[in-house]
Design an enzyme around this catalytic site. Structure first.
Site, PDB file in Angstrom:
ATOM      1  N   HIS A   1      -2.856  -0.166   8.585  1.00 59.54           N
ATOM      2  CA  HIS A   1      -2.690  -1.428   7.854  1.00 59.54           C
ATOM      3  C   HIS A   1      -2.997  -2.558   8.841  1.00 59.54           C
ATOM      4  O   HIS A   1      -2.104  -3.261   9.304  1.00 59.54           O
ATOM      5  CB  HIS A   1      -1.281  -1.560   7.298  1.00 59.54           C
TER       6      HIS A   1
ATOM      7  N   ASP B   1       1.863   0.359   9.566  1.00 59.43           N
ATOM      8  CA  ASP B   1       2.580  -0.918   9.450  1.00 59.43           C
ATOM      9  C   ASP B   1       2.320  -1.538   8.076  1.00 59.43           C
ATOM     10  O   ASP B   1       1.622  -2.534   7.943  1.00 59.43           O
ATOM     11  CB  ASP B   1       2.103  -1.858  10.572  1.00 59.43           C
TER      12      ASP B   1
END
Length: 276
Positions: A42, A158
């Site tokens: 991410h 994340d």
């Protein structure tokens, strides 16, 4: 709902604990000459302007304090943050990863947000080491691309944690990665929010239960900025943590040495480092 979008929170306390831990893992990987792969699921926009209207809206940027705090254990992170600050910017995890890796290493980035992916592609043109970028769901990327060609490396997860399902997705993804890539290091950032304590606990337990080793191999690092009792509403972030699976040797000692200084610099309420 938390909806932790990177562009609104770049350089805040959550970024600092994530990037401090990430830099220590990368430095540990670099101790051997063998190449390694970094997969960032991410990735966000890569680089953030400190005067960006999104960042100014939350007014959470505190990374400048860490850059000037003189904490030796996280010098590589602090030096990188200082370098970008000279241009009025803050390096997201992709920029930090690119700055710290070597020519022989590989960086793979995944991002699904339409605006963020375009910003990431533009930012990557400036990276010292060019990454492979995927416009794709981060969880899918992590599973599809592991194990990488090189046995050594780290997968950084994340997500935005937009709903409770993200905690389950993180656990499911990490369990699958561990089966496919036993040698891989997995670094998971997670938020500390009072109304998700149960989900966080269940996520950790599922990941821990899937451990393939007979000894503790998971590092759980937490930084609390406020008391949970002070932040009881929806989306009330009182701190954050890093769950590092298959953590490198001595990383626990280095993070434990750095955390008191990080907490003091950020005026944090408390911190902890546990091995599971």
């Amino acid at each position: 709902m938390l909806s932790y979008i990177h562009a609104y929170h770049a350089g805040n306390h959550a970024d600092i604990i994530k990037h401090a831990a990430l830099s220590l893992v990368i430095e540990a990987l670099k101790k051997k000459d063998k190449p390694f792969t970094i997969i960032d699921t991410h990735a966000g926009s890569g680089i953030y302007r400190i005067d960006d209207e999104r960042l100014r809206k939350t007014n959470e940027f505190v990374a400048g304090a860490i850059a000037d705090a003189g904490i030796p254990e996280i010098k590589s992170y602090a030096d990188t943050a200082r370098k970008y600050a000279e241009s009025g910017e803050y390096p997201g995890s992709p920029a930090l990863e690119s700055e710290l890796m070597r020519d022989c290493d590989e960086l793979i980035l995944s991002e699904l947000h339409p605006r963020a992916i375009e910003e990431l592609r533009a930012a990557a043109e400036r990276f010292p080491h060019k990454p492979r970028i995927h416009f794709r769901d981060g969880y899918e990327t992590a599973i599809a691309l592991t194990p990488p060609k090189t046995k050594r490396g780290i997968c950084v997860i994340d997500p935005s944690y937009e709903d409770a399902g993200d905690f389950e997705k993180c656990a499911e993804t990490i369990v699958k990665i561990r089966k496919r890539w036993p040698a891989g290091i997995i670094a998971l950032w997670y938020p500390l929010v009072a109304h998700r304590i149960m989900e966080i606990s269940m996520m950790k337990e599922r990941i821990r239960a899937a451990s393939q080793k007979g000894e503790p191999d998971i590092l759980d690092v937490q930084l609390e900025m406020r008391s949970p009792a002070e932040m009881t509403g929806l989306a009330s972030l009182y701190g954050s943590g890093m769950f590092i699976v298959n953590f490198p040797y001595t990383i626990d000692e280095k993070i434990s040495a750095a955390m008191p200084k990080i907490a003091e610099t950020l005026s944090a309420r408390s911190w902890s480092v546990d091995t599971l």
